[in-house]
Scaffold this motif. Structure first.
Motif, PDB file in Angstrom:
ATOM      1  N   PHE A  62       0.868  -1.179   0.000  1.00 22.67           N
ATOM      2  CA  PHE A  62       0.000   0.000   0.000  1.00 22.67           C
ATOM      3  C   PHE A  62       0.902   1.225   0.000  1.00 22.67           C
ATOM      4  N   THR A  92      -0.206   2.062  -5.444  1.00 25.43           N
ATOM      5  CA  THR A  92      -1.618   1.703  -5.349  1.00 25.43           C
ATOM      6  C   THR A  92      -2.479   2.647  -6.192  1.00 25.43           C
ATOM      7  N   PHE A  93      -2.106   3.922  -6.225  1.00 23.59           N
ATOM      8  CA  PHE A  93      -2.915   4.956  -6.881  1.00 23.59           C
ATOM      9  C   PHE A  93      -2.410   5.285  -8.287  1.00 23.59           C
ATOM     10  N   PRO A 150      -6.351   7.658   0.236  1.00 24.85           N
ATOM     11  CA  PRO A 150      -7.370   6.671   0.604  1.00 24.85           C
ATOM     12  C   PRO A 150      -8.467   7.329   1.445  1.00 24.85           C
ATOM     13  N   LEU A 204      -9.577   4.870   4.795  1.00 20.71           N
ATOM     14  CA  LEU A 204      -8.445   4.153   5.379  1.00 20.71           C
ATOM     15  C   LEU A 204      -8.838   3.502   6.703  1.00 20.71           C
ATOM     16  N   ASP A 246      -6.739  -1.616  -1.371  1.00 21.65           N
ATOM     17  CA  ASP A 246      -7.299  -0.910  -2.527  1.00 21.65           C
ATOM     18  C   ASP A 246      -7.201   0.614  -2.360  1.00 21.65           C
ATOM     19  N   ARG A 247      -7.725   1.361  -3.326  1.00 25.80           N
ATOM     20  CA  ARG A 247      -7.552   2.812  -3.346  1.00 25.80           C
ATOM     21  C   ARG A 247      -8.412   3.542  -2.319  1.00 25.80           C
ATOM     22  N   THR A 248      -9.332   2.808  -1.675  1.00 31.47           N
ATOM     23  CA  THR A 248     -10.082   3.426  -0.578  1.00 31.47           C
ATOM     24  C   THR A 248      -9.348   3.298   0.746  1.00 31.47           C
ATOM     25  N   GLY A 249      -8.334   2.397   0.793  1.00 31.77           N
ATOM     26  CA  GLY A 249      -7.609   2.154   2.035  1.00 31.77           C
ATOM     27  C   GLY A 249      -8.109   0.952   2.803  1.00 31.77           C
ATOM     28  N   ARG A 250      -8.830   0.064   2.122  1.00 32.04           N
ATOM     29  CA  ARG A 250      -9.365  -1.142   2.744  1.00 32.04           C
ATOM     30  C   ARG A 250      -8.964  -2.369   1.924  1.00 32.04           C
TER      31      ARG A 250
END
Length: 635
Positions: A218, A222-223, A255, A258, A506-510
């Protein structure tokens, strides 16, 4: 019969060495152990009985007819003799005066003390490879003598009438008073050396017994996109179609949900006991508000917690706190190999002659000063770490400084840390999760280890959940199927490795829902398959060398073996058999065990009894588990 007039000597490495001027057949080894002491990562078997020997020069050279039915008819003589007209001490289906099929070659023999119970040798195991390779044995046949000490029989006692044949391995069990060790004087020119058994440090033992680590990816990649680095000239100062923003902008790392506590919950469901987070990967973006300065005295702003950052929190502190609450050890990955922000690649500064806007073109000395200062923050400010990753290693001129700073983390193992850490971890040599080894040795620097090495080096088996060897999250990319992950588990954890499974946040932080589902399915499968055995040995009562389990008739297809590796990886040859119609039939045999060895049959068998036997070991075996399991769904 032709008697072999040669001295056969057992030394530490267990090799039978023929000498020319000898008139006996003497196997020697250092005497029985009476205590253990731990020094510099080694368990030394201090032995007070001096040089011990087993002399077979007066053992009968008669040829004994075993398994007297065609086609499993054998002639066997003393391990120091040969069957008439043959160069082997045992042959199959002989039609004298022809030789038949040789089962082993005495000139290639190796030996080990035979331990049946306790710490005193119960005789000698003599292994002779190099037998005939045809028909049906392309790797050649192997002959094993278990010469068992027994004072209840005369010296003329013959071998047991049945010879065990397991595939292309043949075992002769022979009780004889001549197999009882006694003190001897080592022959001139030979050595009878004290045996040393390598053992792990406490952090290495904890790492191996933990079995699964969540290797969490992460960071800026990731982004942007998966890669090392994920940053390059095509996305550094402009938003690529696949990215959330320019990779040079720390605000691209954003994120919006997160949740490191959610990560920990998914780690636990898989069964991970440790977790590692990419504190800095190849782009150079850092997940903590570093206080390290650039060469011109300005802040290192490419990370979280800075004015231009979208995320003001210390992500590493969040991660550390979540792991502590979940009772999971935490550690950090910091790439000393690449830093696109500083124009460094492959440990070398000035990687590109074209310096992009936003890059800092540091010198080699400046890069190493920054990197050393940042790992000092990592290894000082976040509590006791369980693991440190040196992906790609470190440059040689940083060794002394790294070694000094890393002393702050005495409880950490180090991937790639050989030479700078007291508890290094080795790499299995593939990121597929399928090393393809019968056993991964806990010693040796080779990918699959080396049983003769004194360097304890557990094997990290790192692999991805996403398909295509993809470490960082890629939107829409599939995860590997459960059936494939089960194979990964068996080839890593089930072969004495440590599975470091990638978690691509993932890009949401989860942890993405599809990923979470598959981690959960794998963890649930492991528990359902190996949580409740059909039968398990009580090692405190059975000992570690010969164990028989009995139970009501049941279909089974797998066994689990575990050594107590706090005392080293000791077993060198073992067999597992099951009862079928009054006969013992081979279930599995192998050359090593380690923390966990899982043997699975291709087709289940129905039985009431399974037995385990140590054929050879470098010291008294120390088992933790021998258990039998019913068939499991394949996923």
């Amino acid at each position: 019969k032709m008697a072999v007039r040669a001295l056969l000597l057992f030394c530490v490495v267990g090799v039978l060495i023929p000498t020319t001027a000898a008139s006996s057949c003497l196997f020697t080894f250092w005497g029985p152990s009476n205590l253990h002491a731990y020094e510099q990562g080694l368990a030394k078997e201090f032995r007070d009985a001096g040089c011990q020997g087993v002399d077979f020069s007066t053992l009968s050279n008669n040829s004994y007819n075993l398994n007297d039915t065609y086609p499993d008819h054998y002639l066997v003589t003393s391990p120091c003799g040969t069957v008439a007209n043959c160069g082997s001490p045992a042959v199959q289906s002989p039609h004298l005066p022809s030789c038949g099929i040789p089962l082993g070659n005495a000139s290639l023999a190796t030996t080990a003390p035979l331990y049946l119970n306790g710490t005193e040798p119960s005789g000698v195991t003599i292994t002779m490879p190099g037998g005939s390779n045809a028909p049906g044995c392309p790797g050649g046949r192997t002959l094993i003598y278990n010469m068992i000490c027994s004072s209840d029989v005369p010296a003329s006692n013959p071998p047991e009438p049945l010879l065990d044949a397991e595939g292309c391995v043949y075992k002769v069990n022979w009780k004889n008073p001549l197999a009882c060790p006694k003190s001897v004087t080592p022959p001139a020119g030979s050595s009878c050396s004290q045996q040393t058994v390598p053992i792990p440090t406490k952090p290495q033992l904890r790492y191996q017994e933990g079995e699964i680590v969540a290797l969490t990816h992460f960071n800026m990649a990731t982004f942007v996109r998966n890669g090392d680095p994920g940053c390059d000239a095509t996305n550094w100062n402009k938003k690529a179609i696949y990215a959330e923003g320019p990779s040079s902008d720390p605000a691209t790392f954003n994120p919006t949900m997160l949740d490191t506590d959610q990560w920990a919950q998914v780690y636990q469901r898989l069964g991970a006991k440790g977790a590692v987070l990419t504190a800095k990967h190849g782009c150079g973006h850092v997940l903590w508000p570093t206080k390290v300065k650039l060469p011109d005295g300005t802040d290192y702003t490419y990370g979280v917690g800075k004015n231009g950052s979208a995320i003001k929190d210390d992500v590493l502190m969040m991660f550390s706190n979540s792991m502590q609450k979940a009772n999971i050890t935490h550690g950090f990955y910091y790439s000393l190999t690449n830093n696109f922000y500083l124009n460094v690649r492959g440990h070398a500064a000035h990687a590109s002659g074209t310096v992009l806007p936003g890059q800092i073109n540091v010198t080699q000395a400046e890069f190493e000063k920054i990197a050393l200062a940042q790992v000092t923050e990592l290894w000082t400010n976040y509590g006791s770490l369980g693991e440190i990753w040196f992906d790609g290693g470190y440059s040689g001129d940083m060794k002394d400084e790294i070694e000094a700073v890393i002393k702050n983390q005495p409880n950490a193992v180090g991937f790639g840390g050989l030479g700078v850490m007291p508890s290094p971890v080795g790499w299995v040599g593939t990121e597929s999760g399928m090393p393809g080894a019968d056993i991964l040795w806990s010693t040796g620097t080779e990918a699959h280890g080396d049983p003769t090495s004194t360097q304890w080096l557990p094997k990290c088996c790192d692999t991805t959940m996403q398909v295509g060897d993809t470490w960082f999250f890629e939107p829409g990319l599939a995860v590997r199927p459960l059936s494939e992950l089960i194979t990964v588990y068996h080839q890593t954890v089930g072969r004495n490795g440590v599975l470091e499974m990638d978690f691509a946040i993932d890009r949401t932080g989860r942890v993405a829902a599809s990923h979470e589902d598959m981690y959960g399915k794998l963890g649930d499968w492991i528990q359902s398959c190996y949580g409740s055995p059909v039968s398990r040995a009580d090692i405190s009562k059975t000992g570690s060398s010969d164990i028989t389990l009995t139970f009501p008739s049941q279909a089974i297809d797998r066994v689990v073996l575990r050594e107590d590796q706090s005392m080293g990886q000791r077993v060198r040859v073992f067999t597992v058999e099951y009862m079928d119609g009054g006969n013992w039939v081979s279930f599995a045999n192998g050359t090593g065990i380690g923390n966990r060895l899982i043997e699975v049959l291709a087709t289940p068998v129905t039985t009431t009894s399974v037995r385990f036997h140590v054929v050879g070991a470098i010291a008294p075996p120390m088992l933790m588990d021998f258990s039998v399991y019913k068939p499991c769904a394949s996923g």
